[in-house]
Every structure is written in structure tokens, then in C-alpha cells.
Design an enzyme around this catalytic site. Structure first.
Site, short mmCIF file in Angstrom:
data_model
loop_
_atom_site.label_atom_id
_atom_site.label_comp_id
_atom_site.label_asym_id
_atom_site.label_seq_id
_atom_site.Cartn_x
_atom_site.Cartn_y
_atom_site.Cartn_z
CE LYS A 1 -1.65 -9.26 -3.14
NZ LYS A 1 -2.94 -9.18 -3.82
CG HIS B 1 -3.24 -2.59 7.34
ND1 HIS B 1 -2.69 -1.61 6.54
CD2 HIS B 1 -2.23 -3.07 8.09
CE1 HIS B 1 -1.40 -1.53 6.79
NE2 HIS B 1 -1.09 -2.39 7.73
CD GLU C 1 5.74 -2.68 -2.99
OE1 GLU C 1 5.31 -1.85 -2.17
OE2 GLU C 1 5.01 -3.35 -3.72
NE ARG D 1 -12.56 -7.20 -1.27
CZ ARG D 1 -11.29 -6.94 -1.04
NH1 ARG D 1 -10.34 -7.74 -1.49
NH2 ARG D 1 -10.93 -5.86 -0.36
C1 MV4 Z 1 2.99 0.49 1.19
C2 MV4 Z 1 3.07 1.71 1.89
C3 MV4 Z 1 4.14 2.52 1.62
N1 MV4 Z 1 5.08 2.14 0.74
N2 MV4 Z 1 3.95 0.15 0.33
C4 MV4 Z 1 -0.77 -1.32 3.52
C5 MV4 Z 1 -1.80 -2.31 3.06
C6 MV4 Z 1 -1.24 -2.93 1.84
N3 MV4 Z 1 -2.27 -3.11 0.87
C7 MV4 Z 1 -0.18 -2.01 1.37
N4 MV4 Z 1 0.06 -1.05 2.42
C8 MV4 Z 1 1.02 -0.11 2.29
N5 MV4 Z 1 1.99 -0.38 1.38
C9 MV4 Z 1 4.97 0.96 0.13
N6 MV4 Z 1 5.92 0.59 -0.72
C10 MV4 Z 1 2.06 2.01 2.80
C11 MV4 Z 1 1.05 1.10 3.02
C12 MV4 Z 1 0.08 1.46 4.02
C13 MV4 Z 1 -1.24 1.71 3.70
C14 MV4 Z 1 -1.72 1.59 2.39
C15 MV4 Z 1 -3.03 1.82 2.09
C16 MV4 Z 1 -3.91 2.19 3.11
C17 MV4 Z 1 -3.47 2.30 4.38
C18 MV4 Z 1 -2.14 2.06 4.70
C19 MV4 Z 1 -1.71 2.19 6.02
C20 MV4 Z 1 -0.39 1.94 6.32
C21 MV4 Z 1 0.49 1.56 5.33
#
Ligand code: MV4
Length: 495
Positions: A116, A235, A200, A292
Site C-alpha cells: 500500500k 469490512h 494516514e 482482481r
Molecule cells: C480509511 C478510513 C478512513 N480514513 N482510511 C477500511 C478497509 C480498508 N480498505 C480501508 N478502510 C478504511 N480506511 C482513512 N484514512 C475508513 C475505512 C473504512 C472503510 C472503508 C471502506 C469501506 C468500509 C469501511 C468501513 C470502516 C472503515
């Protein structure tokens, strides 16, 4: 084009890939484990190779066995589906070495986007906004804490090798930083074999909007618009739709251009997904790239008329992308619901077992990508996805109505499913209003229980659910003693 393709997966996605191969005149080879001797994907392929014991390491994750199966059967290419080996740079690399075509991006691209921090660097250079934070992993706790202060609390601690929610921590206060960083690193080390972490800034109440991209080996890349994937719990996505109720035409165009820029900057080839977080101000930020074919690809297919698997095969075979961005249109609205063998009344815990009876929804605008049949025993060893129900209609309102109708028709007895939960989510005021944020389920449905009193035909899915619990069919209001439904004649035999 390939003459024979091995599908290194199981369940609904293996069948999905086989369907397109058949339409293209490509022979297919299924692989299966001990737990999948009677699985539907095995029957539907032209040939099938037994891999071994049910454990993924002995079957669907076993690179040597899958390569050997492809060689033995004369398959020229391998489609990995999603999950299992789909995003393994080692597997893609082995295919390349063995002279087999991996239907996906080059191993180098999978490896670089899988880290990442490297992905963040590549994307920053292309001018696409990334979430404020660090561009390289760090292990020195003093330097990490200094970075956290610079970024500002709350900060997200994320695993460099992570994605999809594993190895992540939100840290609200400086005094909690050290412990959170340590435990995130330990979790990442044990989950991915790599304990590197980075930080982040935390975006408050974002939406998850992803863009489908596709690129050929000649540098041509287009996007196939977005998917709104905010409706998830822990998630795990539950409902996906397109178009996103959160995008304006202008924002869609800017995000689409950004997604294509990410594809070009990373040297992407084949189909992929660029994930963004969208904040309340209409600002979007790059999150990660999924290298994917995704579970939710059918909503893109329904609204663009494009067969994503056909595109993947064409590109893998070395053909030029025939699509042009200015010819692509989004038509109507599509929604997907994931149907898992899980119990929505028991915290969505897995509910494996034998499917004793099944009735599938049908009619205009309905697609059911399924890996099951009546009589199949859902194994405990794998992701318990049974099928994906996808609807297409003119607009969002009519698509929601159609999905509710289809869910009510869907009968699955013998295992528990989230169908009654999904109906309630789709009927809820916030969903209908398009309030699709990543905290949606937590905020509106954290203490959900089925409405047991409502036993009319309008809640058919709920009724059959009740039948499978109590093993005696309730009287069905409004049917005036007509024929019993087949499931009403099953008596106690299904459990
Ligand atoms: C985040 C975020 C808020 N701020 N990054 C969750 C899964 C992963 N792919 C990244 N995720 C998140 N990253 C920052 N800087 C909130 C989430 C997140 C989230 C993102 C997408 C779909 C559902 C989620 C549920 C909780 C938190």
C-alpha cells in the site's frame, strides 16, 4: 484465443467464469477439493481435476497442484476468480514461468499495488489525491509517533501489506499510539508475514466508491464507471450498487479520470478496481487498487452491457481493447445483494449445512449468480457465499423495488441466510434516501431482529425462514387453502 482455460476457484465465481468461456467456445477445467466433490462448479465444467483435502492449503491455495492440473489437462490459461490465489504475485509469477497465461495483471503489478505504501507513491506521482499520511512504511516507534503528530490525531495505523480492513487501527490520542502501532504490526506480521505499518489521517464518515478499470498491454485504459460499496459490516460488503447516489456527473468524470490515471501510472493490464474514499465535502482520495475481478462486478456488467470476463480473456490473450471511453454509457441502475450462509439473528455467524429446498427469483431485470443447488451441502471450510442476486431497472427506486420483490421470492431452506435482513435494509428510509456511508449498518441496523409478528405473504422470505427454524409451515394469509408451496410439503425432513 485460448482453447482451454482452467478456473482456479469454486462456487459462484467459478461458474461465472465458465459461462463466458462456453459462450466464447473455450473449453474449461474445474478444480475441486474433497469438500467440493458434489459442487455445482465441477459439473458445469468440461473437465475437472481433484486437488486434495478440503483445507485451502491442500486445494484452492496450492500453487503446485493447480499448475500441475493445468499442465495435465492442456489448459493454456488460468482464471483465478476472486479470493484464494487471485492477488498472489507468487502464483501469477509461477504461471508466467511455466508458460501459462495468468488471467489478471502481471505479477510485478500485483506485487507493487499489493504494497500500500508503494501504491500511494505511484498514485501521488500521477497527481491523484491520496489520503494525507506517510508514503513509506516505518518500524522505528519514535519516528512513527513523530509522523502521527505531524498528520494530526485521529490517525489510522495501516499495514503496508494489508487491505480490506486487516491490520488496521484508529488511534484517537497520542498516549494510545504506541500500543496500537505495536499490535497492528504484530497482526500484520502474522496475517501477511510482513509487519510494516504506515499512517494516514482518518477521514470522518466516508463513502466507499470504487471505479472499474480495464487496460490492455498496449497502454489503452478505460473505466467502466463506479460502484457504491459503502453498505458493509466488518469490512464485508453486503449491498453494492451503481450508479452511486453520491456522485454528480462532474464528480464522476473527475474520479473516472483519476482511476484511469492510476491504471496508467501503475502499468496496469487486465481488469482492476481503484478504490476511493469520498468525504462529505465531495473530495475523494485514493485508497487502494484491487487487482482482481471483484465479487460485485455484475452491477457494472448490467449497467454497461460489458462482459467483464470476456474482456479479461481478450486482454490476457493479447488482444487490443476494443472499448473507447466516449462510447461507454451507464444505463439504468443495478443493485447486488450477497447471499451468504450466515445467521443474521446470531451476529451473522456462519450457517453451513445442506440446502434441502430452493426456489430462485426470476423475471425481467434479475440475475442470480449462484454456486448452489437443492441437495448441496455448503462446506464449512470456505467463504460461505452462496450466490449473488443482482437486479437492473430504470432508476434507483425501481431497482430497490425489484430487489425487494426478488428477495421475497428467494427461498433457501436448510441454511440460514441474511435475506430478511437485506429486505429490511432496502426498505429503510436512510437507504432509500441514498445515505450510503460506511457506518450505515452500525448506525441504523446494529441491533436488528426480524419482525416475527408480520406473517403475511408480503414477507414471504421471512416466512420460509421461520419454517426452516420451526419445521412447521405457518398458515399463509391470503392463499385461501390453495396448493401448499413445495416447502410446505417437506414436513420435518429438511433438518
Ligand atoms: C480509511 C478510513 C478512513 N480514513 N482510511 C477500511 C478497509 C480498508 N480498505 C480501508 N478502510 C478504511 N480506511 C482513512 N484514512 C475508513 C475505512 C473504512 C472503510 C472503508 C471502506 C469501506 C468500509 C469501511 C468501513 C470502516 C472503515
Amino acid at each position: 484465443m485460448f482453447r482451454k482455460v482452467l478456473v482456479a476457484n469454486r462456487g459462484e465465481i467459478a461458474r461465472r467464469v465458465i459461462h463466458t468461456c462456453r459462450e466464447m467456445g473455450i473449453a474449461t477445467v474445474a478444480v475441486y477439493s474433497e469438500a467440493d466433490r458434489e459442487a455445482a462448479h465441477v459439473w458445469r465444467a468440461d473437465q475437472a481435476v481433484f486437488l486434495g483435502d478440503a483445507e485451502p492449503s491442500e486445494s484452492y491455495l496450492n500453487i503446485d497442484k493447480i499448475i500441475a492440473a493445468a499442465k495435465k489437462t492442456g489448459a493454456e490459461a488460468i482464471h483465478p476468480g476472486y479470493g484464494f490465489l487471485a492477488e498472489s504475485p507468487e502464483f501469477a509469477g509461477r504461471c508466467e514461468e511455466e508458460g501459462l497465461t495468468f488471467i489478471g495483471p502481471p505479477s510485478r503489478v500485483i506485487r507493487e499495488l499489493g504494497d500500500k505504501t508503494i501504491a500511494r507513491q505511484t498514485v501521488s506521482r500521477s497527481g491523484v489525491p491520496v489520503i494525507p499520511g506517510m508514503d513509506r512504511a516505518e518500524s522505528d516507534p519514535v519516528l512513527l509517533k513523530r509522523e502521527a503528530t505531524r498528520i494530526g490525531y485521529p490517525v489510522f495505523v495501516k499495514a503496508a501489506a494489508g487491505g480490506g480492513g486487516k491490520g488496521m487501527r484508529v488511534v484517537a490520542r497520542p498516549e494510545d499510539f504506541h500500543e496500537a502501532a505495536l499490535s497492528a504490526s504484530r497482526e500484520a506480521k502474522s496475517a501477511f508475514g510482513n509487519g510494516s505499518i504506515y499512517l494516514e489521517k482518518v477521514l470522518a464518515r466516508p463513502r466507499h466508491v470504487e471505479f472499474q478499470i480495464v487496460a490492455d498491454r498496449f497502454g489503452n485504459a478505460v473505466h467502466l464507471f463506479e460502484r457504491e460499496c459503502s453498505i458493509q459490516r466488518r469490512h464485508q460488503k453486503i449491498i453494492e450498487e451503481t450508479p452511486s447516489p453520491a456522485l454528480t456527473p462532474g464528480l464522476r468524470e473527475r474520479m473516472g479520470k483519476a482511476a484511469v490515471a492510476v491504471a496508467v501510472a501503475s502499468g496496469y493490464v487486465n481488469a482492476g478496481t481503484v478504490e476511493f474514499l469520498l468525504d462529505g465535502e465531495g473530495d475523494f482520495y485514493f485508497l487502494e487498487v484491487n487487482t482482481r475481478l471483484q465479487v460485485e462486478h455484475p452491477v457494472t456488467e448490467m449497467t454497461t452491457g460489458v462482459d467483464m470476463v470476456r474482456l479479461q480473456l481478450e486482454i490476457a490473450a493479447g488482444n487490443r481493447l476494443a472499448l473507447r471511453q466516449n462510447h461507454l454509457r451507464q444505463q439504468g441502475h443495478a443493485i447486488e445483494c450477497r447471499i451468504y450462509a450466515e445467521d443474521p439473528e446470531k451476529g451473522f455467524s456462519p450457517s453451513p449445512g445442506k440446502i434441502v429446498y430452493m426456489e430462485e427469483p426470476s423475471g425481467a431485470g434479475i440475475r442470480n449468480d449462484s454456486g448452489i443447488y437443492a441437495g448441496f451441502t455448503v462446506p464449512v471450510e470456505y467463504d460461505p457465499i452462496l450466490s449473488k442476486l443482482i437486479v437492473h431497472a430504470e432508476g434507483r427506486e425501481s431497482a430497490i423495488q425489484r430487489m425487494i420483490r426478488a428477495l421475497r421470492e428467494y427461498v433457501i431452506l436448510g441454511v440460514r441466510t441474511p435475506i430478511p435482513f437485506l429486505i429490511d435494509v432496502l426498505q429503510s428510509a436512510p437507504f432509500r434516501a441514498g445515505e450510503t456511508f460506511t457506518d450505515f449498518i452500525e448506525r441504523h441496523f446494529s441491533d436488528w431482529q426480524p419482525d416475527r409478528k408480520n406473517g403475511d405473504l408480503a414477507r414471504f422470505a421471512f416466512i420460509v425462514d421461520e419454517v426452516s427454524r420451526h419445521q412447521k409451515p405457518p398458515a399463509v394469509a391470503g392463499r385461501e387453502g390453495g396448493y401448499p408451496a413445495p416447502w410446505e410439503t417437506l414436513g420435518n425432513r429438511w433438518r
